[in-house]
Design a protein around this motif. Structure first.
Motif, short mmCIF file in Angstrom:
data_model
loop_
_atom_site.label_atom_id
_atom_site.label_comp_id
_atom_site.label_asym_id
_atom_site.label_seq_id
_atom_site.Cartn_x
_atom_site.Cartn_y
_atom_site.Cartn_z
N SER A 130 0.83 -1.20 0.00
CA SER A 130 0.00 0.00 0.00
C SER A 130 0.87 1.26 0.00
O SER A 130 2.03 1.24 0.41
CB SER A 130 -0.92 0.01 1.22
N ALA A 131 0.28 2.35 -0.44
CA ALA A 131 0.99 3.63 -0.44
C ALA A 131 1.35 4.05 0.98
O ALA A 131 2.42 4.62 1.22
CB ALA A 131 0.14 4.70 -1.13
N ASN A 132 0.48 3.77 1.95
CA ASN A 132 0.77 4.11 3.35
C ASN A 132 1.99 3.35 3.85
O ASN A 132 2.82 3.90 4.56
CB ASN A 132 -0.42 3.79 4.24
N LEU A 133 2.10 2.08 3.50
CA LEU A 133 3.25 1.29 3.92
C LEU A 133 4.53 1.82 3.29
O LEU A 133 5.57 1.88 3.94
CB LEU A 133 3.04 -0.18 3.53
N LEU A 134 4.45 2.22 2.05
CA LEU A 134 5.64 2.67 1.33
C LEU A 134 6.09 4.08 1.70
O LEU A 134 7.18 4.50 1.29
CB LEU A 134 5.39 2.60 -0.18
N ALA A 135 5.29 4.80 2.46
CA ALA A 135 5.61 6.20 2.78
C ALA A 135 6.98 6.35 3.44
O ALA A 135 7.71 7.27 3.13
CB ALA A 135 4.52 6.78 3.68
N GLY A 136 7.35 5.46 4.34
CA GLY A 136 8.64 5.59 5.02
C GLY A 136 9.69 4.62 4.53
O GLY A 136 10.67 4.39 5.21
N VAL A 137 9.51 4.06 3.33
CA VAL A 137 10.42 3.03 2.84
C VAL A 137 11.36 3.61 1.78
O VAL A 137 10.92 4.23 0.82
CB VAL A 137 9.62 1.84 2.24
N ALA A 138 12.64 3.37 1.97
CA ALA A 138 13.64 3.79 0.99
C ALA A 138 14.21 2.59 0.22
O ALA A 138 14.77 2.75 -0.85
CB ALA A 138 14.78 4.53 1.69
N ARG A 139 14.06 1.39 0.81
CA ARG A 139 14.66 0.19 0.21
C ARG A 139 13.80 -1.03 0.55
O ARG A 139 13.28 -1.14 1.66
CB ARG A 139 16.06 0.04 0.77
N ILE A 140 13.65 -1.94 -0.41
CA ILE A 140 12.93 -3.19 -0.20
C ILE A 140 13.89 -4.33 -0.51
O ILE A 140 14.48 -4.37 -1.58
CB ILE A 140 11.69 -3.29 -1.09
N GLU A 141 14.05 -5.25 0.45
CA GLU A 141 14.96 -6.38 0.28
C GLU A 141 14.17 -7.69 0.23
O GLU A 141 13.20 -7.86 0.96
CB GLU A 141 15.95 -6.48 1.43
N VAL A 142 14.62 -8.60 -0.64
CA VAL A 142 14.07 -9.95 -0.71
C VAL A 142 15.22 -10.89 -0.40
O VAL A 142 16.28 -10.84 -1.04
CB VAL A 142 13.45 -10.25 -2.08
N ILE A 143 15.02 -11.76 0.59
CA ILE A 143 16.09 -12.61 1.13
C ILE A 143 15.87 -14.05 0.70
O ILE A 143 14.76 -14.59 0.80
CB ILE A 143 16.11 -12.52 2.67
N ALA A 144 16.95 -14.70 0.25
CA ALA A 144 16.95 -16.13 -0.08
C ALA A 144 17.99 -16.81 0.81
O ALA A 144 18.61 -16.18 1.66
CB ALA A 144 17.28 -16.33 -1.56
N ALA A 145 18.20 -18.11 0.58
CA ALA A 145 19.14 -18.86 1.41
C ALA A 145 20.58 -18.40 1.18
O ALA A 145 21.38 -18.38 2.13
CB ALA A 145 19.01 -20.35 1.13
N THR A 146 20.96 -18.08 -0.05
CA THR A 146 22.36 -17.75 -0.32
C THR A 146 22.60 -16.30 -0.74
O THR A 146 23.75 -15.89 -0.88
CB THR A 146 22.91 -18.65 -1.44
N ASN A 147 21.55 -15.54 -0.96
CA ASN A 147 21.75 -14.14 -1.35
C ASN A 147 20.53 -13.31 -1.01
O ASN A 147 19.53 -13.82 -0.49
CB ASN A 147 22.08 -14.03 -2.84
N ARG A 148 20.63 -12.02 -1.28
CA ARG A 148 19.49 -11.11 -1.16
C ARG A 148 19.60 -10.07 -2.25
O ARG A 148 20.71 -9.71 -2.66
CB ARG A 148 19.41 -10.49 0.24
N ARG A 149 18.48 -9.63 -2.72
CA ARG A 149 18.44 -8.56 -3.74
C ARG A 149 17.55 -7.47 -3.22
O ARG A 149 16.66 -7.70 -2.40
CB ARG A 149 17.89 -9.10 -5.05
N ALA A 150 17.77 -6.25 -3.69
CA ALA A 150 17.02 -5.10 -3.19
C ALA A 150 16.63 -4.17 -4.31
O ALA A 150 17.25 -4.14 -5.38
CB ALA A 150 17.87 -4.35 -2.16
N ALA A 151 15.60 -3.41 -4.05
CA ALA A 151 15.17 -2.32 -4.92
C ALA A 151 15.15 -1.08 -4.05
O ALA A 151 14.63 -1.10 -2.93
CB ALA A 151 13.79 -2.60 -5.49
N SER A 152 15.72 0.00 -4.54
CA SER A 152 15.80 1.25 -3.78
C SER A 152 15.13 2.37 -4.55
O SER A 152 15.02 2.34 -5.77
CB SER A 152 17.26 1.63 -3.52
N ARG A 153 14.75 3.39 -3.80
CA ARG A 153 14.17 4.59 -4.43
C ARG A 153 15.27 5.47 -4.92
O ARG A 153 16.31 5.58 -4.42
CB ARG A 153 13.31 5.36 -3.44
#
Length: 153
Positions: A130-153
């Motif tokens: 939701s837009a409300n959830l994203l209001a204070g977010v600068a980065r979103i991370e997705v975590i796997a067993a051996t790595n993680r990837r992120a999307a940033s503003r």
């Protein structure tokens, strides 16, 4: 005059009957309150997600929508046949220090399956944000067993 007197005396007699707490005519005795019972709070364990993390996160994308965004991820499990893929929110789905974190989980196949080629093992998952959830977010991370990837503003 006599009618008023009869009605007044009848009403007084009826109300006098309400004075006894055990009377069924007493509206205050229709619902009885019971003493408050205090129960000690016990910690209830939230069952952990039994699905394992996928081996790798290959891609992460965030697409804007009119109500917020959609987070998408492509993961690579170790073999073919993984299903029920989901991005599971960490920290109760709230950002921590401006970072929103998700674990990429999927259920393994019921029987052993061949590894196969990478494209045949890739699975995807998505999560509406939701837009409300994203209001204070600068980065979103997705975590796997051996790595993680992120999307940033």
């Amino acid at each position: 005059m006599k009618t008023r007197l009869v009605i007044a005396l009848s009403t007084a007699a009826l109300l006098a009957g309400c004075g006894w707490s055990d009377s069924s005519l007493n509206p205050f005795s229709w619902f009885r309150s019971e003493p408050e019972v205090r129960v000690a709070a016990t910690a209830t364990a939230i069952p952990a997600d039994p699905r394992p993390l996928v081996a790798q996160v290959l891609t992460v994308g965030v697409e804007r929508t009119t109500s917020g965004a959609i987070l998408t991820a492509i993961g690579l499990p170790p073999t073919q046949g993984y299903y029920d893929a989901e991005l599971v929110a960490l920290n109760d789905g709230r950002p921590l220090d401006g970072v929103l974190r998700y674990e990429f989980r999927a259920s393994p196949p019921p029987a052993p399956r061949p590894a196969g080629t990478q494209p045949s093992r890739e699975i995807s998952a998505a999560q509406a944000l939701s837009a409300n959830l994203l209001a204070g977010v600068a980065r979103i991370e997705v975590i796997a067993a051996t790595n993680r990837r992120a999307a940033s503003r």
